[in-house]
Motif scaffolding. Structure first.
Motif, short mmCIF file in Angstrom:
data_model
loop_
_atom_site.label_atom_id
_atom_site.label_comp_id
_atom_site.label_asym_id
_atom_site.label_seq_id
_atom_site.Cartn_x
_atom_site.Cartn_y
_atom_site.Cartn_z
N TRP A 1 0.84 -1.21 0.00
CA TRP A 1 0.00 0.00 0.00
C TRP A 1 0.87 1.26 0.00
N LEU A 2 1.93 1.27 0.80
CA LEU A 2 2.83 2.42 0.85
C LEU A 2 3.59 2.59 -0.46
N GLU A 3 4.03 1.48 -1.03
CA GLU A 3 4.74 1.54 -2.31
C GLU A 3 3.85 2.17 -3.38
N GLU A 4 2.59 1.80 -3.40
CA GLU A 4 1.65 2.38 -4.37
C GLU A 4 1.39 3.85 -4.08
N ARG A 5 1.17 4.18 -2.81
CA ARG A 5 0.88 5.56 -2.42
C ARG A 5 2.03 6.49 -2.79
N LEU A 6 3.26 6.03 -2.56
CA LEU A 6 4.42 6.87 -2.81
C LEU A 6 4.81 6.91 -4.28
N GLY A 7 4.11 6.16 -5.11
CA GLY A 7 4.27 6.30 -6.55
C GLY A 7 3.50 7.49 -7.09
N GLU A 8 2.61 8.06 -6.26
CA GLU A 8 1.73 9.14 -6.70
C GLU A 8 2.06 10.47 -6.04
N ARG A 9 2.94 10.48 -5.04
CA ARG A 9 3.27 11.71 -4.31
C ARG A 9 4.67 11.58 -3.74
N ARG A 10 5.32 12.72 -3.50
CA ARG A 10 6.70 12.68 -3.01
C ARG A 10 6.75 12.19 -1.56
N TYR A 11 5.86 12.71 -0.73
CA TYR A 11 5.81 12.32 0.68
C TYR A 11 4.45 11.70 0.98
N LEU A 12 4.27 11.19 2.17
CA LEU A 12 3.03 10.47 2.47
C LEU A 12 1.78 11.32 2.29
N MET A 13 1.89 12.62 2.60
CA MET A 13 0.71 13.48 2.53
C MET A 13 0.76 14.46 1.35
N GLY A 14 1.77 14.36 0.50
CA GLY A 14 1.81 15.26 -0.65
C GLY A 14 3.20 15.77 -0.93
N ASP A 15 3.32 17.09 -1.06
CA ASP A 15 4.57 17.70 -1.48
C ASP A 15 5.45 18.18 -0.34
N ALA A 16 5.01 18.00 0.90
CA ALA A 16 5.79 18.50 2.04
C ALA A 16 5.89 17.44 3.12
N TRP B 1 22.47 4.53 0.85
CA TRP B 1 21.56 5.56 1.34
C TRP B 1 21.93 6.95 0.80
N HIS B 2 23.16 7.08 0.35
CA HIS B 2 23.63 8.39 -0.13
C HIS B 2 23.48 8.56 -1.65
N THR B 3 22.96 7.55 -2.33
CA THR B 3 22.81 7.65 -3.79
C THR B 3 21.63 8.55 -4.15
N PRO B 4 21.62 9.16 -5.33
CA PRO B 4 20.53 10.05 -5.73
C PRO B 4 19.16 9.36 -5.62
N HIS B 5 18.18 10.09 -5.10
CA HIS B 5 16.87 9.49 -4.87
C HIS B 5 15.88 9.76 -6.00
N GLY B 6 16.11 10.77 -6.81
CA GLY B 6 15.27 11.01 -7.97
C GLY B 6 13.86 11.45 -7.69
N ARG B 7 13.59 12.01 -6.50
CA ARG B 7 12.22 12.40 -6.15
C ARG B 7 12.07 13.90 -5.95
N GLY B 8 12.96 14.69 -6.51
CA GLY B 8 12.93 16.13 -6.29
C GLY B 8 11.72 16.81 -6.88
#
Length: 317
Positions: free
Chosen positions: A211-226, A310-317
């Motif tokens: 469920w979290l994997e799917e949710r985080l495919g649609e937004r940067r953070y759990l609740m949105g952009d912040a 953990w220090h590699t680029p995350h690509g979620r900017g």
């Protein structure tokens, strides 16, 4: 039996039983405006010391929130070591094994100072009144919520809005599922007392992870952009997943690093000031693998995994 070995009171499951956590806490609050007829303490800079072990996920939350809000000069921080005896968290990392401000070797001393014969686990995080040496509260969820709402006058100017009003109802629902199914779910797997209890716990955990994997495919953070409190609460479990929970707690369907959205999200947070600098993988591994002698009788701490990723680029900017 009572379990003092984690950040909250808990009960180890007996053979054949499922893990159950004892969620009874010291419910005293520190309030900007103490309520009449209660045992509330007042907000006052310099009056309190947060005792929080880097190794403990529940305590780690309070360390992260304290920094995110800029409360470092307002509430001091004491850090117990990652390993301890059956009786109490101890200040192994400090000179002579004594907290330099409270002048005590065991956190239990602060609990006993206020509640002689305190009957439950000695847990972190805990807030202690410096002048009296007495514990004020160990209610880990309330502590971080109160850091935001009750200590607002002392936040840094650019402190994040961890509890946005327009998202609060949905956020509470998300946080409840994260707590029951993920934060506590890994413990249900690790301390299951039977194959049936483990199988059920495993299935519940991975249903939530998907469920979290799917949710985080649609937004940067759990609740949105912040970033919000919900992200802090999930992060401390994710930070321990590959290093501890995957093997030690048998949560081994996949590594976190094999789930693209969750892994990118976790690295995004880790590389945000307040998160990664307050994550100590060596202390985390030492705590779980040394203290849990029922799961790891020889207390051998694994050398891996390699956590430089953990220090590699995350690509979620």
């Amino acid at each position: 039996m009572e379990n003092p070995e984690h950040g909250t009171p808990g009960v180890y499951s007996a053979k054949g039983k499922a893990f159950e956590r004892d969620s009874r806490y010291i419910t005293t609050r520190i309030m900007a405006e103490p309520r009449e007829g209660t045992d509330d303490y007042p907000v006052e800079p310099g009056r309190y010391r947060l005792i929080a072990a880097m190794a403990c996920p529940w305590a780690n939350r309070s360390i992260i929130v304290r920094e995110l809000l800029g409360l470092e000069d307002v509430i001091s921080l004491g850090k117990p070591g990652p390993t301890h005896d059956q009786d109490s968290w101890t200040f192994d990392l400090d000179e002579d094994g004594v907290d330099p401000v409270l002048r005590i070797p065991r956190l239990k001393d602060a609990y006993e100072k206020r509640f002689p014969g305190y009957p439950r686990g000695i847990t972190v995080p805990a807030i202690v009144e410096i002048a009296t040496g007495e514990v004020v509260t160990n209610d880990f969820a309330q502590i971080t919520e109160d850091f935001f709402f009750q200590w607002r006058e002392h936040h840094k100017p650019d402190a994040p809005n961890l509890w946005p009003d327009d998202l609060r109802e949905e956020m509470e629902t998300v946080m409840e599922r994260v707590y029951t199914e993920v934060n506590n779910g890994v413990y249900r797997c690790g301390f299951a007392g039977s194959q049936e209890a483990y199988d059920e716990a495993y299935d519940r955990l991975w249903t939530a992870m998907d469920w979290l994997e799917e949710r985080l495919g649609e937004r940067r953070y759990l609740m949105g952009d912040a970033i919000t409190e919900a992200d802090v609460r999930l992060f401390t479990t994710l930070a321990r997943f590959d290093a501890v929970y995957h093997g030690h707690f048998k949560c081994n369907r996949q590594k976190l690093s094999e789930m693209p959205n969750l892994w990118g999200y976790a690295r995004d947070l880790f590389q945000t000031p307040g998160f990664g600098n307050n994550t100590d993988f060596e202390q985390i591994k030492a705590h779980y693998y040394v203290v849990h002698t029922d799961l790891n009788p020889l207390s051998i701490v694994p050398k891996g995994p390699d956590l430089e990723n953990w220090h590699t680029p995350h690509g979620r900017g």
